[in-house]
Enzyme design. Sequence first.
Site, short mmCIF file in Angstrom:
data_model
loop_
_atom_site.label_atom_id
_atom_site.label_comp_id
_atom_site.label_asym_id
_atom_site.label_seq_id
_atom_site.Cartn_x
_atom_site.Cartn_y
_atom_site.Cartn_z
N PHE A 232 0.87 -1.19 0.00
CA PHE A 232 0.00 0.00 0.00
C PHE A 232 0.90 1.24 0.00
CE2 PHE A 232 -2.16 -3.37 2.39
CZ PHE A 232 -3.35 -3.51 1.68
N ASP A 253 0.89 -1.17 -4.93
CA ASP A 253 -0.35 -0.42 -4.74
C ASP A 253 -1.29 -0.79 -5.88
OD1 ASP A 253 -0.96 2.24 -2.81
OD2 ASP A 253 -2.27 2.08 -4.58
N SER A 254 -2.61 -0.60 -5.63
CA SER A 254 -3.56 -0.92 -6.70
C SER A 254 -3.84 0.30 -7.58
CB SER A 254 -4.87 -1.44 -6.09
OG SER A 254 -5.39 -0.48 -5.21
N ALA A 280 -3.16 -5.92 -3.14
CA ALA A 280 -2.19 -6.33 -2.13
C ALA A 280 -2.55 -7.67 -1.49
CB ALA A 280 -2.08 -5.26 -1.05
N ASP A 300 0.59 -0.54 5.17
CA ASP A 300 -0.12 0.71 5.48
C ASP A 300 -1.42 0.77 4.68
OD1 ASP A 300 -0.81 3.22 6.38
OD2 ASP A 300 0.60 4.28 5.10
N CYS A 340 -5.08 3.15 10.03
CA CYS A 340 -5.57 4.52 10.17
C CYS A 340 -7.05 4.54 10.49
CB CYS A 340 -5.27 5.34 8.91
SG CYS A 340 -5.91 4.61 7.42
#
Length: 399
Positions: A232, A253-254, A280, A300, A340
Amino acid sequence: MVTKSPDSSLPEITVSRRGAARLKSGHIWVYRSDIESADGISPGSVVAVSDPKGRFLGTALFSSSSQIALRLLAPGRVDNFPELLRNRIRQAKAYRKLVVSHTDAYRLVFSEGDFLPGLIVDCYNDLVSIQILTQAMDSQSARQAMISELTAEVAPAAIVERVDPRVRRLVQLPPRHSGLLLGTKTGTIFSMNGVQFHYSALEGQKTGAFLDQRENYAAAEQYAHGEALDVFCYQGGFALHLSRRCSRVTGVDSSRPALETADQNAALNRRQIEWIEADAFALLKDYAAMGQQYDTVILDPPAFAKSRRSLEAALRGYKELNLRALKMLRPGGILVTCSCSYHVSQSDFLEMISSAAVDIRKSLRILEARGQARDHPVMLGIPETSYLKAVVCHVSNLK
Ligand code: SAH
């Protein structure tokens, strides 16, 4: 009932005993169910708040749409909201002088964390990006005050407003486009811990970069070694830092646009980093099954728990990722694992990591249990201001 308080022109709102108790405990929110009535009060008004006995509790911003009906501005009377806004921006800037270093990119105003509920201001070198999240902050007088004070405090080349259409719909504000509020410049280069990044004010997620991770980049870099995988990776925040210490760095990352910027950032810093566009979850599953090994892994992911109800599913998602990362780490490896989601507490998160470690029979030492960078201040008494967890672990094998 709407009455005028005797010594000010502010409309008054009475809150329930529970609402009053919440304010007295240091929180600044009062929920809709805890206000007696707000009939006739205009959306976004500055109001005087009283308890059921009529005792004055402070001045607040009123929202006609949000579940959070009141956000306390001050325990005293506020007769000039734009003036208060200007003062608080100056105070926010003074606080940043204390906590921000090694960067020209930082969050200058963090909503409740700077006593300015509903306002976010980020600085990226000579550009300023603002987000307005409440009715009160959207008024013409508030906007004028913030633009002129930001101009005076940071003298930016431009100020851009980033609009989240979903938020505006939710708080019942008229639609608006992201765009320039001052100046014409929309791109710049900023630096964090000596790493340089491209910034495009009208593109990208959030307001551009994940400034809340800035101090965690430096912490991760301190322990990183060998072959590293940044999962990520977005525009390469961790990967670029790791590349100063690691022999090989791969970012996953996508989002293709994020990886394109990541690649430009690598070139800007003259680094060789491999970027992989992939889901991921699928990639980690394959890599773990293939026996891929790393010395450093960063996780992340985006917020999995958007509400309390999705907590269980979120923790399962985090555990799956962490299990796979732990499986791929060589003995002596470093795991930097983040969340987060506000709804995932630090203790939930540590418990999840611990249970993944037990399942995979590895032993973890916590090197650092960190949070968001200090320019995203966590207010004691307002738990909602604390959302980021970043745990740095040293991983060894149990035999
Ligand atoms: N580590 C980054 C921030 C990551 S934000 C930094 O410090 O800047 C989360 C990232 O996850 C976003 O870039 C988003 O594009 C990406 N993402 C979301 N779902 C994904 C998935 N299933 N697979 C891979 N990447 C994903």
